[in-house]
Scaffold this motif. Structure first.
Motif, PDB file in Angstrom:
ATOM      1  N   GLU A  64       0.858  -1.179   0.000  1.00 28.51           N
ATOM      2  CA  GLU A  64       0.000   0.000   0.000  1.00 28.51           C
ATOM      3  C   GLU A  64       0.895   1.231   0.000  1.00 28.51           C
ATOM      4  OE1 GLU A  64      -2.654   2.265   3.296  1.00 28.51           O
ATOM      5  OE2 GLU A  64      -2.932   0.100   3.145  1.00 28.51           O
ATOM      6  N   ILE A  65       0.622   2.159  -0.912  1.00 30.53           N
ATOM      7  CA  ILE A  65       1.405   3.387  -0.996  1.00 30.53           C
ATOM      8  C   ILE A  65       0.453   4.566  -0.861  1.00 30.53           C
ATOM      9  CG2 ILE A  65       2.934   4.811  -2.397  1.00 30.53           C
ATOM     10  CD1 ILE A  65       3.795   2.277  -3.860  1.00 30.53           C
ATOM     11  N   THR A  66       0.800   5.494   0.027  1.00 31.95           N
ATOM     12  CA  THR A  66       0.050   6.732   0.195  1.00 31.95           C
ATOM     13  C   THR A  66       1.001   7.893  -0.062  1.00 31.95           C
ATOM     14  OG1 THR A  66      -1.321   5.673   1.876  1.00 31.95           O
ATOM     15  CG2 THR A  66      -1.398   8.080   1.758  1.00 31.95           C
ATOM     16  N   LEU A  67       0.673   8.717  -1.052  1.00 33.43           N
ATOM     17  CA  LEU A  67       1.460   9.906  -1.392  1.00 33.43           C
ATOM     18  C   LEU A  67       0.692  11.139  -0.966  1.00 33.43           C
ATOM     19  CD1 LEU A  67       2.598   9.119  -5.030  1.00 33.43           C
ATOM     20  CD2 LEU A  67       4.055   9.307  -3.057  1.00 33.43           C
ATOM     21  N   ALA A  68       1.378  12.099  -0.360  1.00 32.69           N
ATOM     22  CA  ALA A  68       0.707  13.317   0.078  1.00 32.69           C
ATOM     23  C   ALA A  68       1.577  14.533  -0.198  1.00 32.69           C
ATOM     24  CB  ALA A  68       0.393  13.235   1.567  1.00 32.69           C
ATOM     25  N   LYS A  69       0.931  15.575  -0.693  1.00 32.54           N
ATOM     26  CA  LYS A  69       1.575  16.882  -0.833  1.00 32.54           C
ATOM     27  C   LYS A  69       0.463  17.907  -0.730  1.00 32.54           C
ATOM     28  CE  LYS A  69       4.459  19.960  -3.394  1.00 32.54           C
ATOM     29  NZ  LYS A  69       5.239  20.226  -4.572  1.00 32.54           N
ATOM     30  N   LYS A  70       0.657  18.860   0.157  1.00 29.63           N
ATOM     31  CA  LYS A  70      -0.358  19.879   0.438  1.00 29.63           C
ATOM     32  C   LYS A  70      -1.660  19.165   0.784  1.00 29.63           C
ATOM     33  CE  LYS A  70       1.785  23.405  -2.414  1.00 29.63           C
ATOM     34  NZ  LYS A  70       1.647  24.291  -3.534  1.00 29.63           N
ATOM     35  N   SER A  71      -2.747  19.465   0.078  1.00 31.92           N
ATOM     36  CA  SER A  71      -4.038  18.857   0.404  1.00 31.92           C
ATOM     37  C   SER A  71      -4.362  17.665  -0.487  1.00 31.92           C
ATOM     38  CB  SER A  71      -5.142  19.903   0.262  1.00 31.92           C
ATOM     39  OG  SER A  71      -5.212  20.331  -1.089  1.00 31.92           O
ATOM     40  N   MET A  72      -3.427  17.253  -1.325  1.00 32.64           N
ATOM     41  CA  MET A  72      -3.681  16.135  -2.238  1.00 32.64           C
ATOM     42  C   MET A  72      -3.126  14.842  -1.660  1.00 32.64           C
ATOM     43  SD  MET A  72      -2.986  17.743  -5.972  1.00 32.64           S
ATOM     44  CE  MET A  72      -1.361  17.127  -5.875  1.00 32.64           C
ATOM     45  N   ILE A  73      -3.923  13.799  -1.760  1.00 33.42           N
ATOM     46  CA  ILE A  73      -3.506  12.482  -1.296  1.00 33.42           C
ATOM     47  C   ILE A  73      -3.836  11.470  -2.381  1.00 33.42           C
ATOM     48  CG2 ILE A  73      -3.872  10.653   0.397  1.00 33.42           C
ATOM     49  CD1 ILE A  73      -4.601  12.827   2.406  1.00 33.42           C
ATOM     50  N   PHE A  74      -2.854  10.650  -2.736  1.00 34.30           N
ATOM     51  CA  PHE A  74      -3.064   9.560  -3.673  1.00 34.30           C
ATOM     52  C   PHE A  74      -2.742   8.272  -2.948  1.00 34.30           C
ATOM     53  CE2 PHE A  74      -2.469  13.096  -6.474  1.00 34.30           C
ATOM     54  CZ  PHE A  74      -3.325  12.838  -7.526  1.00 34.30           C
ATOM     55  N   ARG A  75      -3.556   7.241  -3.193  1.00 37.03           N
ATOM     56  CA  ARG A  75      -3.357   5.972  -2.501  1.00 37.03           C
ATOM     57  C   ARG A  75      -3.586   4.832  -3.463  1.00 37.03           C
ATOM     58  NH1 ARG A  75      -6.432   2.186  -0.407  1.00 37.03           N
ATOM     59  NH2 ARG A  75      -5.707   1.022   1.386  1.00 37.03           N
ATOM     60  N   ALA A  76      -2.754   3.818  -3.349  1.00 38.94           N
ATOM     61  CA  ALA A  76      -2.909   2.606  -4.145  1.00 38.94           C
ATOM     62  C   ALA A  76      -2.586   1.407  -3.265  1.00 38.94           C
ATOM     63  CB  ALA A  76      -1.985   2.631  -5.354  1.00 38.94           C
ATOM     64  N   GLN A  77      -3.308   0.328  -3.485  1.00 36.38           N
ATOM     65  CA  GLN A  77      -3.065  -0.908  -2.745  1.00 36.38           C
ATOM     66  C   GLN A  77      -3.201  -2.060  -3.722  1.00 36.38           C
ATOM     67  OE1 GLN A  77      -5.502  -1.518   0.738  1.00 36.38           O
ATOM     68  NE2 GLN A  77      -5.104  -3.695   0.757  1.00 36.38           N
ATOM     69  N   GLU A  78      -2.215  -2.940  -3.725  1.00 34.78           N
ATOM     70  CA  GLU A  78      -2.227  -4.095  -4.631  1.00 34.78           C
ATOM     71  C   GLU A  78      -1.801  -5.344  -3.879  1.00 34.78           C
ATOM     72  OE1 GLU A  78      -3.396  -4.085  -7.655  1.00 34.78           O
ATOM     73  OE2 GLU A  78      -3.583  -1.907  -7.881  1.00 34.78           O
ATOM     74  N   ARG A  79      -2.303  -6.499  -4.354  1.00 38.65           N
ATOM     75  CA  ARG A  79      -1.975  -7.800  -3.776  1.00 38.65           C
ATOM     76  C   ARG A  79      -1.280  -8.649  -4.826  1.00 38.65           C
ATOM     77  NH1 ARG A  79      -5.437  -9.453   0.595  1.00 38.65           N
ATOM     78  NH2 ARG A  79      -6.741  -7.709   1.202  1.00 38.65           N
ATOM     79  N   SER A  80      -0.367  -9.475  -4.364  1.00 35.03           N
ATOM     80  CA  SER A  80       0.333 -10.390  -5.261  1.00 35.03           C
ATOM     81  C   SER A  80       0.987 -11.490  -4.432  1.00 35.03           C
ATOM     82  CB  SER A  80       1.395  -9.626  -6.060  1.00 35.03           C
ATOM     83  OG  SER A  80       2.067 -10.507  -6.929  1.00 35.03           O
ATOM     84  N   ASP A  81       1.520 -12.497  -5.128  1.00 33.92           N
ATOM     85  CA  ASP A  81       2.261 -13.552  -4.445  1.00 33.92           C
ATOM     86  C   ASP A  81       3.658 -13.081  -4.058  1.00 33.92           C
ATOM     87  OD1 ASP A  81       0.118 -15.269  -4.721  1.00 33.92           O
ATOM     88  OD2 ASP A  81       0.835 -16.082  -6.622  1.00 33.92           O
ATOM     89  N   ASP A  82       4.114 -11.992  -4.710  1.00 33.61           N
ATOM     90  CA  ASP A  82       5.449 -11.465  -4.472  1.00 33.61           C
ATOM     91  C   ASP A  82       5.335  -9.983  -4.108  1.00 33.61           C
ATOM     92  OD1 ASP A  82       8.306 -11.512  -4.487  1.00 33.61           O
ATOM     93  OD2 ASP A  82       8.248 -10.505  -6.427  1.00 33.61           O
ATOM     94  N   LEU A  83       6.050  -9.554  -3.086  1.00 32.13           N
ATOM     95  CA  LEU A  83       5.964  -8.172  -2.604  1.00 32.13           C
ATOM     96  C   LEU A  83       6.457  -7.177  -3.650  1.00 32.13           C
ATOM     97  CD1 LEU A  83       4.901  -6.780  -0.127  1.00 32.13           C
ATOM     98  CD2 LEU A  83       7.165  -6.925   0.892  1.00 32.13           C
TER      99      LEU A  83
END
Length: 174
Positions: free
Chosen positions: A51-70
């Protein structure tokens, strides 16, 4: 970019951390050095979740992915973030103003996607409890449901999470 890497039920290896920092340089072009990124690596049974959460000022982007390998989950997360950024390019550019997205996207050889509203729907917001809203959402077979919370009188949204649970989005008037 300030990067924090956290492991849940695991300890990310040094090569994962190096790969994550290398991959986030691709996204750093959009946000600059003062953005923050939080990467959470989780192991559940035989699935690896990134899971990655990016933030700058008031903007937030988030992504989450599943797999057999990290590492594969990390790659899919970065790709998902780049798609989100591309899709919202003009909105982001107006907020940040210090980056020319056309130059960056030209370097990445990316086509811009048009946003089009294909359907507009009007709903009647009657006061309901959260449990009633979840029941109503399940009855109509949707992934989310907007309602007026009977306890707070705010417009809220309940949604079905990927892990099978439910989420509630409530407004915060600052």
């Amino acid at each position: 970019m300030n990067i924090t890497i956290v492991g849940r039920k695991c300890t990310p290896r040094e090569n994962f951390k190096e790969r994550a920092e290398e991959k986030l340089r691709k996204v750093e072009k959009f946000f600059g050095p003062d953005a923050t990124a939080k990467i959470t690596a989780t192991v559940e049974k035989n699935q690896k979740i990134c899971e990655i959460t990016l933030a700058k000022k008031s903007m937030i982007f988030r992504a989450q992915e599943r797999s057999d390998d990290l590492e594969d989950a990390l790659d899919m997360c970065i790709d998902s973030l780049v798609r989100q950024i591309r899709k919202n390019k003009t909105r982001i550019e107006k907020k940040l103003r210090d980056v020319s997205f056309d130059d960056i996207l030209a370097d990445m050889d990316v086509e811009e996607e048009e946003l089009e509203v294909v359907r507009t729907k009007t709903v009647i917001l009657k006061p309901e409890t959260v449990d009633e809203a979840i029941l109503q959402m399940n009855l109509i077979g949707h992934m989310f449901y907007m309602f007026r919370n009977a306890e707070t009188d705010n417009v809220c949204v309940v949604y079905r999470r990927n892990d099978g649970g439910y989420g509630l989005i409530e407004p915060d008037f600052e």
